[in-house]
Design a protein around this motif. Structure first.
Motif, PDB file in Angstrom:
ATOM      1  N   VAL A 134       0.963  -1.208  -0.001  1.00 24.77           N
ATOM      2  CA  VAL A 134      -0.030  -0.074   0.033  1.00 24.77           C
ATOM      3  C   VAL A 134       1.021   1.243   0.121  1.00 24.77           C
ATOM      4  CG1 VAL A 134      -1.668   1.436   1.211  1.00 24.77           C
ATOM      5  CG2 VAL A 134      -1.928  -1.159   1.085  1.00 24.77           C
ATOM      6  N   ASN A 135       0.792   1.874  -1.005  1.00 24.48           N
ATOM      7  CA  ASN A 135       1.539   3.185  -1.277  1.00 24.48           C
ATOM      8  C   ASN A 135       0.469   4.476  -0.711  1.00 24.48           C
ATOM      9  OD1 ASN A 135       3.668   1.881  -2.356  1.00 24.48           O
ATOM     10  ND2 ASN A 135       2.707   2.013  -4.527  1.00 24.48           N
ATOM     11  N   ILE A 136       1.152   5.226   0.451  1.00 21.56           N
ATOM     12  CA  ILE A 136       0.505   6.481   0.592  1.00 21.56           C
ATOM     13  C   ILE A 136       0.685   7.431  -0.050  1.00 21.56           C
ATOM     14  CG2 ILE A 136      -0.127   8.097   2.662  1.00 21.56           C
ATOM     15  CD1 ILE A 136      -0.831   5.007   3.231  1.00 21.56           C
ATOM     16  N   SER A 137      -0.440   7.733  -0.837  1.00 22.80           N
ATOM     17  CA  SER A 137      -0.140   8.911  -1.838  1.00 22.80           C
ATOM     18  C   SER A 137      -0.815  10.175  -1.404  1.00 22.80           C
ATOM     19  CB  SER A 137      -0.851   8.542  -3.257  1.00 22.80           C
ATOM     20  OG  SER A 137      -0.853   9.323  -4.444  1.00 22.80           O
ATOM     21  N   SER A 138      -1.553  11.041  -2.117  1.00 25.19           N
ATOM     22  CA  SER A 138      -2.261  12.025  -1.790  1.00 25.19           C
ATOM     23  C   SER A 138      -3.486  12.556  -2.898  1.00 25.19           C
ATOM     24  CB  SER A 138      -1.358  13.175  -1.534  1.00 25.19           C
ATOM     25  OG  SER A 138      -2.066  14.330  -1.379  1.00 25.19           O
ATOM     26  N   VAL A 139      -4.527  13.107  -2.275  1.00 22.73           N
ATOM     27  CA  VAL A 139      -5.513  13.739  -3.177  1.00 22.73           C
ATOM     28  C   VAL A 139      -4.848  14.999  -4.299  1.00 22.73           C
ATOM     29  CG1 VAL A 139      -7.619  13.225  -1.852  1.00 22.73           C
ATOM     30  CG2 VAL A 139      -6.281  15.511  -1.530  1.00 22.73           C
ATOM     31  N   SER A 140      -3.456  15.408  -3.691  1.00 26.47           N
ATOM     32  CA  SER A 140      -2.734  16.229  -4.317  1.00 26.47           C
ATOM     33  C   SER A 140      -2.028  15.670  -5.477  1.00 26.47           C
ATOM     34  CB  SER A 140      -1.633  17.149  -3.615  1.00 26.47           C
ATOM     35  OG  SER A 140      -2.369  17.980  -2.657  1.00 26.47           O
ATOM     36  N   GLY A 141      -2.210  14.473  -5.553  1.00 34.05           N
ATOM     37  CA  GLY A 141      -1.778  13.630  -6.917  1.00 34.05           C
ATOM     38  C   GLY A 141      -2.945  13.199  -7.683  1.00 34.05           C
TER      39      GLY A 141
END
Length: 252
Positions: A134-141
């Motif tokens: 699981v990669n923690i991304s962001s809504v900014s991506g």
């Protein structure tokens, strides 16, 4: 030597979202290995969870040799999952962002995630065992948030990396997904978000609040669980409805 307990490696595990994920997974019976650059913070995290200090690994996710060693350590118990939570951020307009800062954000958030994913995948392929990332991304991506030229670019790339790895590794029993948190109340967000930024988030999130690290942790725990065994190559926005919001009702 395996002690019969499945293990999980959590990068950025000494604080914020990573620490909360580690705490929840430990409560649920996982043998949690923490990776962070800050040895003192790791020691504090081990006491807070609590876990054996031997499960803390001082390591930079951008260093290939250190990451390979961390994976080897975590695999002393059967390694079944990796959570990539290590990350750094700045909130700065693109025209004010230096190339050095842009490269630094990409190196930690994107290259670091790639290195950890690659080393975990190599271990699982070599041992013919399944695994989940699981990669923690962001809504900014996912959307064009102001001030996120470097951070958003790095997280958007993490999302695409997630899709590619899921496509390449799925046939070998390795699932790769990502979580894209929205506004989450963490030490990092408190350091980066000004009062004005926080007010804008509250206005644009349908649930009208920041999320908690615990809500991200619960999502990560689900994605590495057997209940999510047919979920692969997905980016789950945990954001109170932010990325899907349209016109909002006034005064609500």
């Amino acid at each position: 030597m395996s002690d019969g307990m499945k293990s999980v490696l959590v990068t950025g595990g000494a604080s914020g979202i990573g620490l909360e994920i580690a705490r929840l997974l430990n409560d649920r019976g996982w043998r949690v290995y923490l990776v962070d650059r800050n040895a003192d913070a790791l020691a504090d995290a081990c006491r807070a969870i609590p876990i054996d200090p031997a499960q803390a690994i001082a390591c930079s996710v951008t260093d290939e040799k250190e990451v390979a060693s961390a994976i080897e350590t975590a695999a002393r118990a059967p390694l079944r999952a990796v959570i990539n939570s290590a990350g750094i951020a700045i909130d700065r307009p693109a025209v004010e962002t230096s190339v050095d800062d842009f490269r630094r954000i990409l190196d930690v958030n994107l290259t670091g995630t790639f290195i950890v994913c690659r080393e975990a995948a190599r271990h699982w392929l070599a041992t013919a065992t399944p695994g989940a990332i699981v990669n923690i991304s962001s809504v900014s991506g996912l959307v064009g948030n102001k001030g996120r030229a470097a951070y958003g670019a790095s997280k958007g790339a993490v999302n695409l990396l997630t899709y590619i790895l899921a496509t390449e590794l799925g046939q070998d029993g390795i699932r790769v997904n990502a979580i894209a948190p929205g506004a989450i109340d963490t030490p990092l967000s408190r350091a980066v978000h000004t009062d004005d930024v926080r007010a804008q988030w509250h206005e644009r999130i349908p649930q009208r609040r920041y999320g908690s690290s615990g809500e991200i942790a619960a999502s990560a725990a689900f994605l590495i669980s057997e209940e999510a065994s047919y979920i692969n190559g997905q980016v789950l926005a945990v954001d109170g409805g932010f990325v899907n919001a349209g016109l909002a009702l006034k005064g609500r």
